[in-house]
Motif scaffolding. Structure first.
Motif, PDB file in Angstrom:
ATOM      1  N   GLU B 429      16.968 -11.338 -10.167  1.00  0.00           N
ATOM      2  CA  GLU B 429      16.729 -11.858  -8.748  1.00  0.00           C
ATOM      3  C   GLU B 429      17.814 -11.053  -7.750  1.00  0.00           C
ATOM      4  O   GLU B 429      18.891 -11.082  -7.873  1.00  0.00           O
ATOM      5  CB  GLU B 429      16.785 -13.375  -8.967  1.00  0.00           C
ATOM      6  N   TYR B 430      17.000 -11.029  -6.717  1.00  0.00           N
ATOM      7  CA  TYR B 430      18.052 -10.193  -5.638  1.00  0.00           C
ATOM      8  C   TYR B 430      17.699 -10.851  -4.230  1.00  0.00           C
ATOM      9  O   TYR B 430      16.727 -11.443  -4.141  1.00  0.00           O
ATOM     10  CB  TYR B 430      17.830  -8.802  -5.580  1.00  0.00           C
ATOM     11  N   ALA B 431      18.567 -11.098  -3.565  1.00  0.00           N
ATOM     12  CA  ALA B 431      18.443 -11.439  -2.051  1.00  0.00           C
ATOM     13  C   ALA B 431      19.375 -10.913  -1.191  1.00  0.00           C
ATOM     14  O   ALA B 431      20.538 -10.576  -1.408  1.00  0.00           O
ATOM     15  CB  ALA B 431      18.692 -12.936  -2.179  1.00  0.00           C
ATOM     16  N   ALA B 432      18.899 -10.721  -0.009  1.00  0.00           N
ATOM     17  CA  ALA B 432      19.804 -10.376   1.270  1.00  0.00           C
ATOM     18  C   ALA B 432      19.079 -11.126   2.263  1.00  0.00           C
ATOM     19  O   ALA B 432      18.160 -11.587   2.553  1.00  0.00           O
ATOM     20  CB  ALA B 432      19.583  -8.636   1.716  1.00  0.00           C
ATOM     21  N   TYR B 433      20.603 -11.416   3.072  1.00  0.00           N
ATOM     22  CA  TYR B 433      19.908 -12.341   4.315  1.00  0.00           C
ATOM     23  C   TYR B 433      21.086 -11.774   5.421  1.00  0.00           C
ATOM     24  O   TYR B 433      21.990 -11.547   5.226  1.00  0.00           O
ATOM     25  CB  TYR B 433      20.385 -13.718   3.751  1.00  0.00           C
TER      26      TYR B 433
END
Lengths: 270, 772
Positions: B429-433
């Motif tokens: 799972e990856y995320a950028a914000y």
């Protein structure tokens, strides 16, 4: 499954610490009977054990007895051969005495009631023979006994079995006392002196006959959900509810089972 | 205006602003003078400019101001404000230590928030809990519990009595992201749900986001519970603890190097099992039932720009019966963090996380014996940045990567070469914000952000193609093969318009996505938790929530009042078919059913923060509905945790600095339940036929809890202080039902009796807490 029961014991032990209890109350359930047809039937590979019982549902809380159905047309078909069951007692239908089931065959039940036909199909699976049965005192009550058995699960995977017992010739037909078992997670295992009934009432010297019934996944679910509805609910475990499990068509409830039956006898002793 | 322009314009404003005037930055940490603990949320206010900022989760603040002379006011409720004049003609590091107030009776506070924060804060639907409040509230068995305290707030409900689980705004329990020092905790309860895994001694700060979840966090639909552990006293050695009726606890803290680093360690253990052994009854004395947990943390400031943290949690529950049977379960988390200041404006935090939940059970009494284990591991790295452009503009951004490893169950039979294993499940799972907090003018401030998340299933895996809830085909994937990918954007927005200095209106919108879910049809959670990932068959859950609120404070923040309304639409929801087999099932997907859910409600909170008499009244009017084509014959049904009316009154009266009397009164509508409508006979047993799912309700729930806390007299040079807490749970002994049970009459099988199952009657408790 025994391990699930032991997890329930965890919950029960925890709850026991807080002293939980029960209080009778009126839930206000209205009479909602739809007079559904109820089927309880079995074809076995043993003589004299074939029957179909027919009745109707009753409102849950009104205290009335479920009505018996005595005017139904009941047949069981196998291999293009149809056998008629006749009404021999209130709500009770039996075939000719020479009608005995065979392992591997598929049986089709047809019940005609009030112009409506209800059908069910069941295949008789391999039996499970017990090597030996023994008894042991129930740890927490001297009037009760454990029944233990040694047996080897068949090599075939995906088998389901149920255990019942009779005491001094009287069959215990209360679902709460039945045991069930499947080999999905441990196939072809040799069980030695494994508990199959935890606490049955009796006296030293009573004759106990353990019956093993080959069943199927749906019947297993039927027994499991039925037992769950009879148990006191445990906090944090799922609550009973949901549609009735059945293999009978057209809105009827109950179950028709083709089953291979084996028995083993023992005497209750300390 | 397009969404893209909307994002760009504030950045342009920032750029223009930054060239307009020569600016310098004052930055540093805000700390407790006695312990050196950083003060999360403490404020710095610039008197001349009427602007300011607050310390972040590590106590860091940064203010960029035009060159000049300023009066800086440092404050935090419960601490003596500090003011000083600063000539700002260069970038300045200013770490300030605030002194805890010598509490006067009239100024006793129950909140550690800054003054009027509820009105001015841009975010809404946020509950900030205070450990001081928790310590005086009456609780079950005298065990102070953050999660039970949260249940007393609007929009939060307990699934069943006594449970430390919670449901937020019509969301299921697995839709809450629970973080302990940023590490996810997958099963946050001990002893089958009665107690939470969070030892209150170890908690420094706890914040629940009910809807407006910051873009920096994701992965769950309904809420974020962000719990931060204490860092430890970096000035001198101290200890604290408590002795209660079911457990005792001890916490120790002290400096690693004075003013530079500290340690904190706390532990607790229940001891009911020790008393069970004393029983002469073999049904009791063979039982072993206990839990223990340990929290530990180290932190060290390498220099002005670098600080490192290492923290962890380890907890286990154990049940055993003699040598016959054992069952153990628990969580473990490990967090390693590096705070680094690139510049006085740019704060960063690099975090490595590990968390685990697992259980194991087995027998030693029969032949063959068996052992059954299950577990999940989670490895994660995240890098978060905060750029304090100006007092009115802060940008947060970051990235995160998570490796999920789930072993749903392994069953082995001793000595018989028989092993059954549900295939492992692995996912990335990856995320950028990015998130921008912007004060547009004195009245209007906004907080908007965007989170991009991606989820990939990876091999080795055995994947079932399912049609009509049956396995139609099986596909095998090799090591590290990526066999399915989901991705999506999660916009988040909140805005506050100040009507005046004591009132505001707020609005928020948030989209959240959830890729992992719990396979459990238990009402209140169970130790046999198995999580399963989104896949080609299981779509990610998506929620859209809007909220609007009015916030008003009275009498110099003595009283706070808020009214919030929300509507939440949840897609791709998961439920389970009737009689589902969720345990040790390698084709569990066939048991799943899919549908949608929605919830809406109104939450009212009236709170008195100071004075001898303080507390709050919380009321929630809400509905949680589920719509699944293959459940309940396609008819909409209420969620099992739907309680339309929920009223809580919490009150404390301080007779003196030493004696506090507290009371809770809790009321909520009866829990939904499915009643039987008909019965039939099979064998000799009457079996039920059930009506509509959750079509009935248990009787309404209510109870009163009381607590009296008596503190020891304060004496100079006495290093030991103690307090006694006497509490009564369910003081008027109401028989609240946690479930309903029907029983066949022993003499007439056609007569059924209905029983309310009662978990807790009146339960007194006594706890002694101490500090040294």
């Amino acid at each position: 499954m025994n391990q699930i029961r032991k997890i329930h014991m965890v919950a029960i032990a925890a709850v026991a610490l807080w002293g939980c209890g029960k209080v009778e109350f009126d839930p206000g359930i209205a009479n909602q009977n739809k007079n559904l047809v109820v089927v309880e039937g079995q074809v076995t590979d043993q003589p004299g054990m074939q029957f179909v019982k027919l009745s109707r549902t009753a409102s849950y809380m009104d205290g009335t007895s479920p009505a018996q159905i005595n005017d139904a047309l009941v047949t069981v078909s196998v291999d293009n051969h149809t056998v008629a069951f006749t009404n021999t007692a209130p709500g009770y239908y039996t075939p000719p005495v020479d009608f005995i089931g065979e392992v591997g065959k598929t049986y089709n039940l047809s019940v005609l009631v009030d112009g409506k036909t209800y059908e069910a199909t069941s295949t008789m699976h391999q039996p499970l023979a017990l090597d030996s049965v023994s008894t042991k005192d129930f740890e927490y009550d001297t009037d009760y006994f454990e029944i233990r058995a040694s047996f080897t699960d068949n090599p075939q995977k995906g088998e389901y079995f149920m255990f019942k017992y009779s005491r001094n010739g009287v069959m215990n037909d209360s679902i709460a006392s039945w045991s069930y078992y499947d080999d999905l997670i441990a196939n072809n295992v040799h069980f030695i002196d494994t508990r199959i009934f935890a606490n049955i009432y009796g006296h030293v010297g009573d004759t106990i006959v353990v019956y093993t019934y080959s069943t199927n996944k749906l019947y297993n679910t039927f027994i499991e959900s039925a037992q769950k509805s009879l148990q006191e609910p445990i906090p944090f475990m799922s609550q009973p509810g949901g549609e009735a499990v059945t293999n009978v068509s057209n809105g009827a409830v109950g179950f028709f089972l083709a089953t291979a039956v084996r028995t083993k006898e023992t005497l209750l002793e300390h | 205006m397009t969404g893209r322009n909307f994002l760009i314009i504030p950045f342009l404003l920032l750029t223009i602003g930054s060239f307009a005037q020569e600016k310098y930055t004052v930055s540093g940490y805000l700390k407790d003078k006695n312990s050196g603990e950083t003060l999360i949320g403490a404020t710095v206010f610039v008197k001349e400019l009427q602007t300011g900022t607050s310390a972040n989760a590590y106590g860091f603040y940064s203010l960029s101001l035009p060159k000049g002379t300023y009066t800086l006011q440092y404050s935090f409720i419960g601490y003596t404000p500090f003011e000083e004049t600063l000539v700002l003609n260069a970038n300045t590091v200013k770490t300030v230590e605030l002194e805890p107030q010598n509490v006067q009776l009239e100024s006793i506070v129950i909140s550690s928030k800054k003054k009027d924060e509820n009105v001015t804060r841009t975010q809404m639907s946020v509950i900030k809990m205070d450990t001081k409040t928790m310590s005086t509230l009456p609780v079950l068995m005298g065990e102070s519990d953050i999660m039970k305290t949260i249940q007393l707030m609007p929009g939060v409900q307990a699934p069943v009595e006594g449970s430390s689980g919670f449901n937020v705004r019509g969301g299921s329990a697995d839709q809450n992201l629970i973080l302990l020092d940023e590490a996810p905790v997958y099963n946050a309860t001990h002893l089958l749900g009665f107690f939470s895994v969070f030892n209150s001694d170890a908690i420094k700060d706890a914040t629940l986001y009910k809807g407006d979840i910051p873009a920096s966090n994701g992965g769950r639909l309904s809420s974020l519970l962000d719990i931060r552990m204490k860092d430890g006293n970096d000035k001198e050695f101290h200890g604290s603890g408590g002795i209660g009726i079911i457990s005792s606890r001890l916490a120790l803290e002290g400096p690693l190097k004075k003013g530079k680093g500290s340690f904190f360690i706390s532990g607790r253990r229940t001891y009911v099992d020790l008393f069970l052994k004393l029983s002469s009854d073999s049904t009791i004395n063979k039982n072993r039932l206990y839990f223990y947990d340990v929290n530990a943390k180290l932190n060290y400031q390498l220099n002005d720009n670098n600080r490192i943290f290492l923290s962890g949690y380890y907890g286990r529950d154990f049940y055993g019966y003699g040598k016959d049977f054992y069952f153990g379960w628990g969580n473990a988390t490990l967090t390693a963090r590096w705070n680094h200041l690139f510049t006085s404006k740019l704060f960063s935090n690099l975090t490595f996380l590990y968390s685990n939940y697992g259980y194991g059970l087995g027998t030693n009494s029969s032949t063959p014996n068996f052992e059954w284990t299950s577990g999940m591991d989670n490895l994660s790295a995240k890098y978060d940045f905060t750029n304090y452009f100006s007092p009115n503009s802060t940008i947060r951004f970051g990235v995160q990567g998570i490796l999920h490893f789930i072993q749903p169950g392994k069953f082995s039979v001793t000595d018989q070469n028989s092993e059954y294993k549900v295939p492992d499940r692995k996912a990335l799972e990856y995320a950028a914000y990015i998130q921008h907090e912007l004060k547009i003018n004195e009245k209007l401030s906004v907080n908007y952000g965007l989170r991009f998340s991606m989820f990939q299933n990876i091999g080795t895996a055995t994947v079932y193609e399912i049609k009509n809830f049956q396995v139609a085909d099986t596909v095998h994937y090799g090591q590290m093969d990526i066999y399915h990918t989901y991705m999506g954007l999660e916009p988040r927005f909140s805005g506050t318009y100040l009507l005046n200095s004591t009132s505001s209106i707020k609005a928020s919108y948030s989209r959240t996505r959830q890729y992992l879910q719990l396979a459990s049809n238990s009402v209140g959670g169970s130790p046999l938790d198995v999580w399963f990932p989104a896949s080609s068959y299981v779509k990610p859950q998506i929620s859209d929530q809007v909220g609007i609120g009015y916030f008003r404070n009275f009498k110099n923040n003595t009283y706070e009042c808020s009214v919030e309304g929300f509507y939440k639409n949840m897609r791709n929801q998961i439920d389970f078919k009737d009689n589902a087999n969720l345990i040790l099932n390698n084709q569990m997907e066939t048991e799943l059913r899919f549908g949608n859910a929605k919830s809406y409600g109104l939450e009212v909170l009236l709170r008195k923060n100071t004075g001898k008499f303080n507390g709050w009244i919380s009321y929630t009017l809400s509905k949680a509905l589920r719509d699944f084509p293959d459940i309940n014959n396609g008819k909409e049904y209420v969620a099992s945790y739907d309680h339309p009316n929920n009223l809580t009154i919490v009150a404390s009266y301080n007779f003196s600095q030493r004696v506090v009397l507290s009371a809770n009164w809790v009321y909520y509508s009866g829990t939904p339940v499915t009643y039987p409508t008909m019965r039939y006979t099979y064998g000799t047993t009457s079996l039920p036929i059930y009506g509509d799912k959750n079509g009935n309700r248990l009787p309404a729930y209510h109870r009163l809890d009381l607590s009296l806390t008596v503190r020891s007299k304060k004496k100079a040079n006495r290093h030991w202080s103690g307090e006694w807490n006497f509490a009564v749970y369910n003081a008027y002994n109401r028989a609240n039902a946690y479930s309903v049970y029907f029983e066949q009459d022993k003499n007439n099988p056609d007569i059924m009796h209905a029983y309310k199952m009662v978990m807790f009657r009146m339960i007194p408790s006594i706890t002694y807490n101490f500090k040294f």
